[in-house]
Design an enzyme around this catalytic site. Structure first.
Site, PDB file in Angstrom:
ATOM      1  N   GLY A 124       0.818  -1.205   0.000  1.00  0.00           N
ATOM      2  CA  GLY A 124       0.000   0.000   0.000  1.00  0.00           C
ATOM      3  C   GLY A 124       0.851   1.254   0.000  1.00  0.00           C
ATOM      4  O   GLY A 124       1.330   1.682   1.064  1.00  0.00           O
ATOM      5  N   THR A 126       0.472   3.913  -3.142  1.00  0.00           N
ATOM      6  CA  THR A 126      -0.179   4.947  -3.962  1.00  0.00           C
ATOM      7  C   THR A 126      -1.439   5.503  -3.306  1.00  0.00           C
ATOM      8  O   THR A 126      -2.210   4.764  -2.694  1.00  0.00           O
ATOM      9  CB  THR A 126      -0.531   4.363  -5.348  1.00  0.00           C
ATOM     10  OG1 THR A 126       0.633   3.790  -5.921  1.00  0.00           O
ATOM     11  CG2 THR A 126      -1.059   5.446  -6.271  1.00  0.00           C
ATOM     12  N   THR A 132       2.273   9.228  -8.201  1.00  0.00           N
ATOM     13  CA  THR A 132       3.682   8.853  -8.076  1.00  0.00           C
ATOM     14  C   THR A 132       4.491   9.856  -7.254  1.00  0.00           C
ATOM     15  O   THR A 132       5.691   9.650  -7.057  1.00  0.00           O
ATOM     16  CB  THR A 132       4.319   8.717  -9.470  1.00  0.00           C
ATOM     17  OG1 THR A 132       4.029   9.877 -10.242  1.00  0.00           O
ATOM     18  CG2 THR A 132       3.779   7.495 -10.197  1.00  0.00           C
ATOM     19  N   GLU A 246      11.059  -4.704  -8.097  1.00  0.00           N
ATOM     20  CA  GLU A 246       9.768  -4.723  -8.778  1.00  0.00           C
ATOM     21  C   GLU A 246       9.917  -4.372 -10.253  1.00  0.00           C
ATOM     22  O   GLU A 246       9.378  -5.061 -11.132  1.00  0.00           O
ATOM     23  CB  GLU A 246       8.827  -3.720  -8.099  1.00  0.00           C
ATOM     24  CG  GLU A 246       7.485  -3.534  -8.792  1.00  0.00           C
ATOM     25  CD  GLU A 246       6.745  -2.326  -8.267  1.00  0.00           C
ATOM     26  OE1 GLU A 246       5.609  -2.503  -7.809  1.00  0.00           O
ATOM     27  OE2 GLU A 246       7.309  -1.208  -8.296  1.00  0.00           O
TER      28      GLU A 246
END
Length: 388
Positions: A124, A126, A132, A246
């Site tokens: 969690g 955003t 961003t 990621e």
């Protein structure tokens, strides 16, 4: 300075994942997409085979592999026609716990995650009003004694309904009170079942790619102080470790998608006859496919560079961002080429092109947009003035 992508260990991983994926054919993924479902059987099979525990150290029940090996696992899922977006969170969310969790946190959670008893699929970060611009997040975690109280809102948070744990970023010191805007944020490991019963509301977001994602609302969610990972106020730096992993893993997924599209287009162009000849004999058809192949192969080289840097403790930010950019661009071009090659049949669900077309389009936007990557490279590599 790179890996050999065809060494025996990586080839063995490819064969193992492909073998598992044969049990989940195109019809399986088509059905999941049609019903807006979650591929529970696939996720369970991948977990039971140990692939999702690849990066967990052996002492905690995992295989102790690196980012390179993990990237191959996700690449092969997509190359076989599946969707790694249903499982990739556990791979990169793991880095935050692995690198910054306390010995007690690791001992408590990692063996259970490795055994498939717990899932860590959600992160969690955003928020609706910040996107961003992470340093402007408004979700707060206020400490009172041995408890934190969380209030705020998150959006585009994936797999809440199929995860047991979530990594949460919240501001523990107001932005106005820190010397640098990247300070004063902390990360927490949240028990999702407890949270949903004690102050966290979940609102699913319907979307075009059947990507299970949600909006979260926190109303005085009380959690133990032991949920804090690492030191208070250093969460932004901790999160960056996971984000580089990621981006590299998403690049691998895009490369898997691209190779699926290229193989699909090549086979169709070879077999489909119009005007008494296979359409693949026409340069107008074969050249775009060839160009898509070249773009994917070039992106793959940057993927391996990012993996090498990350696994060897080198700064990997630039390579991870460039790998994600190149791979997302290449997979989207390959998707368009594949759809165009199939003509009208590309829009038919039974060919699976339209499903994969929608899925790979996501990576132009998430988990980081192509424009933000360009801004990063301009500022940090080319030393141009910050644009935002």
């Amino acid at each position: 300075m790179s890996y050999n992508p065809h060494n025996e260990e990586l080839d063995a991983i490819r064969e193992g994942v492909r073998g598992l994926c044969r049990n989940f054919d195109a019809a399986y993924w088509r059905k999941v997409d049609e019903t807006k479902g979650f591929p529970e059987a696939f996720v369970n099979a991948l977990t039971e085979a140990g692939w999702l525990a690849a990066m967990i150290p052996e002492e905690f029940g995992g295989a102790g592999l690196g980012l390179a090996e993990a990237s191959v696992i996700l690449e092969e899922v997509n190359r076989c026609g599946g969707n790694s977006g249903t499982v990739h969170g556990q791979m990169y969310n793991m880095f935050t716990l692995l690198r910054h969790g306390s010995p007690e946190q690791k001992q408590t959670f990692l063996p259970k995650i490795a055994a498939g008893e717990l899932r860590l699929q959600s992160m969690g970060v955003t928020e609706p009003t910040t996107g961003t611009d992470t340093t402007k997040i408004k979700t707060t975690a206020v400490r009172k004694g041995d408890k934190y109280y969380i209030n705020g809102q998150k959006v585009w948070i994936s797999r809440i309904q199929h995860s047991d744990l979530m990594i949460l970023l919240a501001r523990t010191t107001p932005l106005a009170e820190v010397a640098r805007k990247t300070e004063g944020m902390s990360i927490f490991l949240i028990d999702l079942k407890y949270a949903m019963e004690n102050g966290m509301r979940v609102q699913p977001i319907a979307n075009m790619v059947n990507h299970e994602t949600n909006e979260l609302f926190f109303d005085n969610l009380e959690i133990p102080a032991s949920c804090l990972i690492g030191e208070e106020g250093k969460g932004f730096r901790y999160i960056l470790d996971g984000l580089n992993a990621e981006r590299t893993l998403i690049a691998a997924e895009c490369i898997g998608d691209g190779r699926w599209f290229i193989e699909k287009a090549t086979n169709y162009a070879r077999d489909r006859e119009v005007f008494g000849r296979p359409i693949g004999k026409n340069q107008g058809v074969q050249f775009p496919i060839a160009q898509a192949h070249i773009d994917i192969e070039a992106a793959d080289l940057m993927r391996w560079r990012a993996c090498y840097e990350y696994d060897n403790g080198l700064p990997a930010g630039a390579s991870a961002n460039m790998a994600k950019y190149l791979a997302a661009e290449a997979s989207w071009k390959a998707a368009n080429v594949c759809l165009q090659t199939h003509g009208g049949f590309g829009f038919a669900c039974e060919y699976d092109v339209e499903r994969k077309f929608r899925e790979t389009r996501l990576y132009q936007v998430a988990p980081i947009s192509t424009n933000l990557i360009l801004a990063y490279i301009a500022e940090h590599i080319l030393e141009l003035p910050r644009s935002f």
